[in-house]
Structures are given as structure tokens and as C-alpha cells.
Motif scaffolding. Structure first.
Motif, PDB file in Angstrom:
ATOM      1  N   THR A   4       5.555 -25.525  37.187  1.00  0.00           N
ATOM      2  CA  THR A   4       5.526 -25.989  35.799  1.00  0.00           C
ATOM      3  C   THR A   4       4.178 -25.692  35.161  1.00  0.00           C
ATOM      4  OG1 THR A   4       6.516 -27.887  36.879  1.00  0.00           O
ATOM      5  CG2 THR A   4       6.485 -27.906  34.484  1.00  0.00           C
ATOM      6  N   GLU A   5       3.140 -25.918  35.946  1.00  0.00           N
ATOM      7  CA  GLU A   5       1.798 -25.685  35.448  1.00  0.00           C
ATOM      8  C   GLU A   5       1.586 -24.202  35.125  1.00  0.00           C
ATOM      9  OE1 GLU A   5      -2.563 -26.626  37.139  1.00  0.00           O
ATOM     10  OE2 GLU A   5      -0.933 -27.864  37.924  1.00  0.00           O
ATOM     11  N   LEU A   6       2.081 -23.350  36.025  1.00  0.00           N
ATOM     12  CA  LEU A   6       1.967 -21.897  35.827  1.00  0.00           C
ATOM     13  C   LEU A   6       2.690 -21.474  34.557  1.00  0.00           C
ATOM     14  CD1 LEU A   6       1.030 -19.192  37.196  1.00  0.00           C
ATOM     15  CD2 LEU A   6       3.360 -19.005  38.048  1.00  0.00           C
ATOM     16  N   TRP A   7       3.875 -22.044  34.346  1.00  0.00           N
ATOM     17  CA  TRP A   7       4.699 -21.745  33.174  1.00  0.00           C
ATOM     18  C   TRP A   7       3.939 -22.087  31.893  1.00  0.00           C
ATOM     19  CZ3 TRP A   7       8.673 -19.115  31.631  1.00  0.00           C
ATOM     20  CH2 TRP A   7       9.464 -19.520  30.547  1.00  0.00           C
ATOM     21  N   HIS A   8       3.315 -23.277  31.880  1.00  0.00           N
ATOM     22  CA  HIS A   8       2.590 -23.689  30.685  1.00  0.00           C
ATOM     23  C   HIS A   8       1.358 -22.832  30.459  1.00  0.00           C
ATOM     24  CE1 HIS A   8       4.967 -27.017  29.382  1.00  0.00           C
ATOM     25  NE2 HIS A   8       5.113 -27.391  30.637  1.00  0.00           N
ATOM     26  N   ARG A   9       0.711 -22.437  31.553  1.00  0.00           N
ATOM     27  CA  ARG A   9      -0.463 -21.611  31.433  1.00  0.00           C
ATOM     28  C   ARG A   9      -0.113 -20.236  30.879  1.00  0.00           C
ATOM     29  NH1 ARG A   9      -5.285 -21.306  35.738  1.00  0.00           N
ATOM     30  NH2 ARG A   9      -5.612 -23.518  35.581  1.00  0.00           N
ATOM     31  N   MET A  10       1.045 -19.681  31.361  1.00  0.00           N
ATOM     32  CA  MET A  10       1.464 -18.361  30.901  1.00  0.00           C
ATOM     33  C   MET A  10       1.753 -18.368  29.413  1.00  0.00           C
ATOM     34  SD  MET A  10       3.837 -16.956  33.960  1.00  0.00           S
ATOM     35  CE  MET A  10       4.927 -16.134  32.829  1.00  0.00           C
ATOM     36  N   GLY A  11       2.151 -19.535  28.912  1.00  0.00           N
ATOM     37  CA  GLY A  11       2.465 -19.624  27.498  1.00  0.00           C
ATOM     38  C   GLY A  11       1.249 -19.808  26.622  1.00  0.00           C
ATOM     39  N   SER A  12       0.085 -19.918  27.221  1.00  0.00           N
ATOM     40  CA  SER A  12      -1.125 -20.165  26.432  1.00  0.00           C
ATOM     41  C   SER A  12      -1.733 -18.841  25.971  1.00  0.00           C
ATOM     42  CB  SER A  12      -2.121 -20.951  27.279  1.00  0.00           C
ATOM     43  OG  SER A  12      -3.436 -20.601  26.925  1.00  0.00           O
ATOM     44  N   PRO A  13      -1.831 -18.642  24.663  1.00  0.00           N
ATOM     45  CA  PRO A  13      -2.394 -17.393  24.156  1.00  0.00           C
ATOM     46  C   PRO A  13      -3.818 -17.159  24.661  1.00  0.00           C
ATOM     47  CG  PRO A  13      -1.344 -18.617  22.379  1.00  0.00           C
ATOM     48  CD  PRO A  13      -1.359 -19.508  23.577  1.00  0.00           C
ATOM     49  N   ARG A  14      -4.573 -18.256  24.787  1.00  0.00           N
ATOM     50  CA  ARG A  14      -5.951 -18.123  25.231  1.00  0.00           C
ATOM     51  C   ARG A  14      -6.013 -17.599  26.663  1.00  0.00           C
ATOM     52  NH1 ARG A  14     -10.304 -23.057  25.618  1.00  0.00           N
ATOM     53  NH2 ARG A  14     -12.050 -21.788  26.312  1.00  0.00           N
ATOM     54  N   TRP A  15      -5.176 -18.169  27.513  1.00  0.00           N
ATOM     55  CA  TRP A  15      -5.119 -17.732  28.912  1.00  0.00           C
ATOM     56  C   TRP A  15      -4.778 -16.243  28.973  1.00  0.00           C
ATOM     57  CZ3 TRP A  15      -1.128 -15.693  31.899  1.00  0.00           C
ATOM     58  CH2 TRP A  15      -1.395 -15.628  33.271  1.00  0.00           C
ATOM     59  N   PHE A  16      -3.770 -15.846  28.188  1.00  0.00           N
ATOM     60  CA  PHE A  16      -3.377 -14.429  28.183  1.00  0.00           C
ATOM     61  C   PHE A  16      -4.542 -13.548  27.764  1.00  0.00           C
ATOM     62  CE2 PHE A  16      -2.180 -10.767  25.658  1.00  0.00           C
ATOM     63  CZ  PHE A  16      -1.484 -10.040  26.590  1.00  0.00           C
ATOM     64  N   TYR A  17      -5.224 -13.957  26.679  1.00  0.00           N
ATOM     65  CA  TYR A  17      -6.305 -13.120  26.166  1.00  0.00           C
ATOM     66  C   TYR A  17      -7.405 -12.953  27.207  1.00  0.00           C
ATOM     67  CZ  TYR A  17      -9.716 -11.009  23.178  1.00  0.00           C
ATOM     68  OH  TYR A  17     -10.600 -10.126  22.645  1.00  0.00           O
ATOM     69  N   GLN A  18      -7.726 -14.049  27.889  1.00  0.00           N
ATOM     70  CA  GLN A  18      -8.822 -13.975  28.848  1.00  0.00           C
ATOM     71  C   GLN A  18      -8.462 -13.174  30.093  1.00  0.00           C
ATOM     72  OE1 GLN A  18      -9.501 -18.128  29.058  1.00  0.00           O
ATOM     73  NE2 GLN A  18     -11.088 -18.110  27.485  1.00  0.00           N
ATOM     74  N   MET A  19      -7.168 -13.224  30.468  1.00  0.00           N
ATOM     75  CA  MET A  19      -6.706 -12.511  31.667  1.00  0.00           C
ATOM     76  C   MET A  19      -6.556 -11.008  31.428  1.00  0.00           C
ATOM     77  SD  MET A  19      -6.213 -14.321  34.319  1.00  0.00           S
ATOM     78  CE  MET A  19      -5.102 -13.265  35.254  1.00  0.00           C
ATOM     79  N   SER A  20      -6.090 -10.643  30.225  1.00  0.00           N
ATOM     80  CA  SER A  20      -5.507  -9.317  30.044  1.00  0.00           C
ATOM     81  C   SER A  20      -6.513  -8.251  29.660  1.00  0.00           C
ATOM     82  CB  SER A  20      -4.416  -9.388  28.982  1.00  0.00           C
ATOM     83  OG  SER A  20      -4.994  -9.770  27.752  1.00  0.00           O
ATOM     84  N   GLY A  21      -7.803  -8.606  29.573  1.00  0.00           N
ATOM     85  CA  GLY A  21      -8.814  -7.642  29.144  1.00  0.00           C
ATOM     86  C   GLY A  21      -8.651  -6.232  29.696  1.00  0.00           C
TER      87      GLY A  21
END
Lengths: 263, 139
Positions: A4-21
Motif C-alpha cells: 500500500t505504501e509503495l502504491w501511494h509513493r508511486m502516485g506522488s508526482p514529487r517521488w516520480f520527479y526525484q526518481m526519474s532524473g
């Protein structure tokens, strides 16, 4: 971290931006290498077909674009479903940035099919062929998704309308896939699947596989880079985006003349 | 919040399933009309309408192609290899892939005499590709 935690994290635009550089450039490099190798191999080195001769080589553009045209739409449908049920912001952004690429490959699949049809069938276009019509409908669905978002001024309402259209349009995908089996068509049956023995020898099939993987990488690169931009645009009022921008500005000022330091 | 999400899931699923069923029923109702062409048995049995523009398809019967030596007239027989075949007359240039034993699609009118007057001939090809040197080896 539980699911569940992973799911919510994946939905966070900030998390995506920081990961996807680094992802965008990674996929783009891979795509260029694979597409150059696959296309050169297919056009210059793979053998010609015993009946069609060299016009068979259009397969190296037609099949990858046609596969992606359908895959992208399936992803749009899934993103639409996730947005409608969970209201995940990132799903809507994804839905928005995937549309132009899907539109492009669908148009290219139809165009390359017409160019291929002229020498082999004897016609550019056959009205009434179920495969051709369902692909044309797919192109119109992409147009519709693009236009719908532009037509509704309220972002939230536009997002819901697009998600619903993407989800309902999903019904067209099995129709495209099975059109050559359910009805009498001029279009041939399925040529390329990963689950069955290929209908052609390895020296024809290998470059096609390289191009299919290559175009998926190109799509991934395009979507990641555009999604990063869309995240920054939509979250521009938040503290973390302003921080990103400030760091970026600082780095640019520090390395003035050193172009591309933070690229 | 959890209840709201569950309700949305149910609503969205109903909309999607409803739309899918509607499209499915429409396609089933339109099934016959979505076929691109009439196969030979439908032409022979008289199910295909005469004296109106239709498409018909079949395999070119080996040995049936007769070309006129003075003009572009050509006659051939289309078959399904199951006992149904009909004659086609055509004037014009045939596509490169036209050959005996190959599937073709003809557009034109079926005459009362059962002879198909084709205005155009399209070649159908299958999904098997192979290099010339492997032809006949079943590669």
C-alpha cells in the motif's frame, strides 16, 4: 515498505520527479541504438520475401508502430481507470503526456500500411476492411482525447472526461486484435507475437524484434521526459518545485559559460 | 473515504461493462455486414446479390487463368477448394502478387449468369514470409 505504501509513493508526482532524473536519457540512448541497428539490419541485410520482394521491408516500420499504437492505448485505459477510482494525479498527467506519441505511431502505422498495400494488394486503402477501420477509429480516439482536454477549461473536469473516454475506448482494442479472425478481411492474420512460433525465419524476425523493443524505449523516453515537465508545470506552486527551480538557477549561475551543467 | 472509493470502483466498472456489452451486441448484430467480401459458397448459393456493387474473394484455381493475347482481358476461376467456384472476367492490370493458388479479392458486379464482372482485383497475402531460397522448404 509494504505494498500500500509503495502504491501511494508511486502516485506522488514529487517521488516520480526525484526518481526519474536519469531515466529519460537512458531510454533515449537505448532507443536510438536499437532503432538504428534494427532499421539498418531490416532494410539492408535481412533477406527479401519470396513473393513480395523488397516491399516486405515495410514490416520493420509497420509492425512496431502498429503494436505500440495499441499498447499505448491500453496504458491510457489503465491510467484512466486508476484516475477515476483512486483520483491519482500522476495517472492523469500520464494520460495527458502519452496521447501525442500514441497519435503519432497510429498515424504512422496507417500510413505505412497504405504504402505497403499499394504494391501488394493493389490498393492504398480498402474501405470496409475491419482491421483498417478499427485502426482508423483508434486514431480518432487519440484525436478525441487530445481535443477533449483542450476543450474543457476546468482541469479537474477535463481529467475526468478524458479518463472516461480512455477507459471506454479500450473496447476497441480487442476489436482491432481479433478483426482479422472474426471477419473476412483483406488484411493478413497476426504476424508477430511473442507467444507463438514466428511465421518467418530468424533472419527476418530478429531485426523486427530489435525495432519493436527500440520503439518501446523511444516511447518510454518521450513519456518520462514529458511527464517530468508536466509534473513541474502542475506542481509549480509547491515548495519542493520552487526548491528544484532555485537549485537549478543557482547551479546555472555558478557555472555560467559551462552550458548543460544541470541538463 | 474508503467507501467513496469503493463506490467509484463499482460505478466505473458498471459503465465500462455496460459499454462493452453494448458494443458487443452491436457487433454481433452487424456481424455478417462487417465481412469485407462474399466467399465462393455465398456467391454460388445465390446469397450474394446480383447486379449491384459487391466484393467477393477466393483462391485463384490453378490452370484457370486465360489471358487474351490482343488486349488486357483476363478470365479466371475463384474457388474455396470445397466445391464452390465461380468465374471472373476482368480487364486491366493485375497486381504483382496475382498468381494461381493465391487468394484474391474482386470488386464489381455479379451477373445473372453467375459470372463476376470485376472492376478491380486486389491480391490477398498471408502472414508467412520467407526468403526466396527457402521457398518450398516449408520454412
Amino acid at each position: 515498505m509494504n505494498l500500500t505504501e509503495l502504491w501511494h509513493r508511486m502516485g506522488s508526482p514529487r517521488w516520480f520527479y526525484q526518481m526519474s532524473g536519469p531515466w529519460g536519457t537512458g531510454f533515449a540512448t537505448l532507443a536510438v541504438v536499437l532503432l538504428v541497428v534494427g532499421t539498418m539490419w531490416g532494410l539492408a541485410f535481412a533477406p527479401a520475401d519470396y513473393q513480395q520482394g523488397n516491399s516486405f521491408r515495410i514490416i520493420y516500420i509497420h509492425v512496431p508502430t502498429a503494436i505500440l499504437a495499441q499498447s499505448v492505448y491500453m496504458m491510457l485505459g489503465v491510467a484512466g481507470f486508476i484516475f477515476l477510482v483512486w483520483r491519482m494525479k500522476l495517472a492523469d498527467m500520464l494520460l495527458q503526456v502519452m496521447v501525442p506519441f500514441g497519435m503519432g505511431v497510429t498515424a504512422l502505422a496507417l500510413f505505412s500500411g497504405a504504402v505497403w498495400g499499394r504494391p501488394t494488394w493493389g490498393a492504398w486503402w480498402v474501405w470496409g476492411d475491419p482491421r483498417i477501420l478499427s485502426m482508423l477509429l483508434l486514431l480518432f480516439l487519440y484525436f478525441g482525447l487530445y481535443a477533449l482536454r483542450a476543450a474543457i477549461p476546468r482541469a479537474e473536469a477535463a481529467a475526468r472526461a478524458c479518463a472516461l473516454l480512455a477507459l471506454v475506448g479500450l473496447i476497441n482494442i480487442p476489436i482491432i486484435k481479433y478483426s482479422v479472425e472474426w471477419w473476412q478481411t483483406l488484411h493478413q492474420g497476426v504476424t508477430f507475437t511473442l507467444t507463438e512460433k514466428p511465421k518467418m525465419p530468424i533472419q527476418m524476425w530478429a531485426p523486427l524484434l530489435v525495432n519493436v523493443i527500440g520503439i518501446y524505449c523511444l516511447f518510454a523516453a518521450n513519456v518520462i521526459i514529458r511527464l517530468r515537465g508536466e509534473v513541474l508545470r502542475r506542481e509549480s506552486g509547491t515548495a519542493w518545485v520552487q526548491e528544484v527551480v532555485a537549485t537549478h538557477d543557482q547551479a546555472r549561475r555558478g557555472h555560467s559559460g559551462d552550458s548543460g551543467a544541470m541538463a | 473515504m474508503r467507501v467513496k472509493r469503493r463506490n467509484r470502483l463499482i460505478t466505473v466498472s458498471f459503465v465500462f461493462i455496460g459499454a462493452a456489452v453494448a458494443v458487443g451486441l452491436m457487433l454481433m448484430a452487424a456481424n455478417e455486414n462487417l465481412n469485407l467480401f462474399y466467399p465462393p459458397d455465398k456467391v454460388v448459393s445465390g446469397e450474394a446479390p446480383t447486379s449491384t456493387g459487391i466484393r467477393a474473394g477466393g483462391m485463384v484455381l490453378a490452370g484457370s487463368v486465360q489471358r487474351n493475347s490482343e488486349n488486357l482481358d483476363v478470365r479466371f476461376v475463384l474457388t474455396d477448394y470445397k466445391g464452390s467456384d465461380f468465374e471472373v472476367v476482368y480487364t486491366g492490370i493485375l497486381p504483382d502478387l496475382f498468381r494461381e493458388g493465391q487468394g484474391v479479392l474482386v470488386q464489381g458486379q455479379l451477373g445473372e449468369d453467375g459470372v463476376f464482372q470485376a472492376a478491380s482485383v486486389l491480391a490477398k497475402h498471408d502472414e508467412n514470409y520467407m526468403p526466396p531460397e527457402l521457398e518450398g522448404m516449408g520454412a
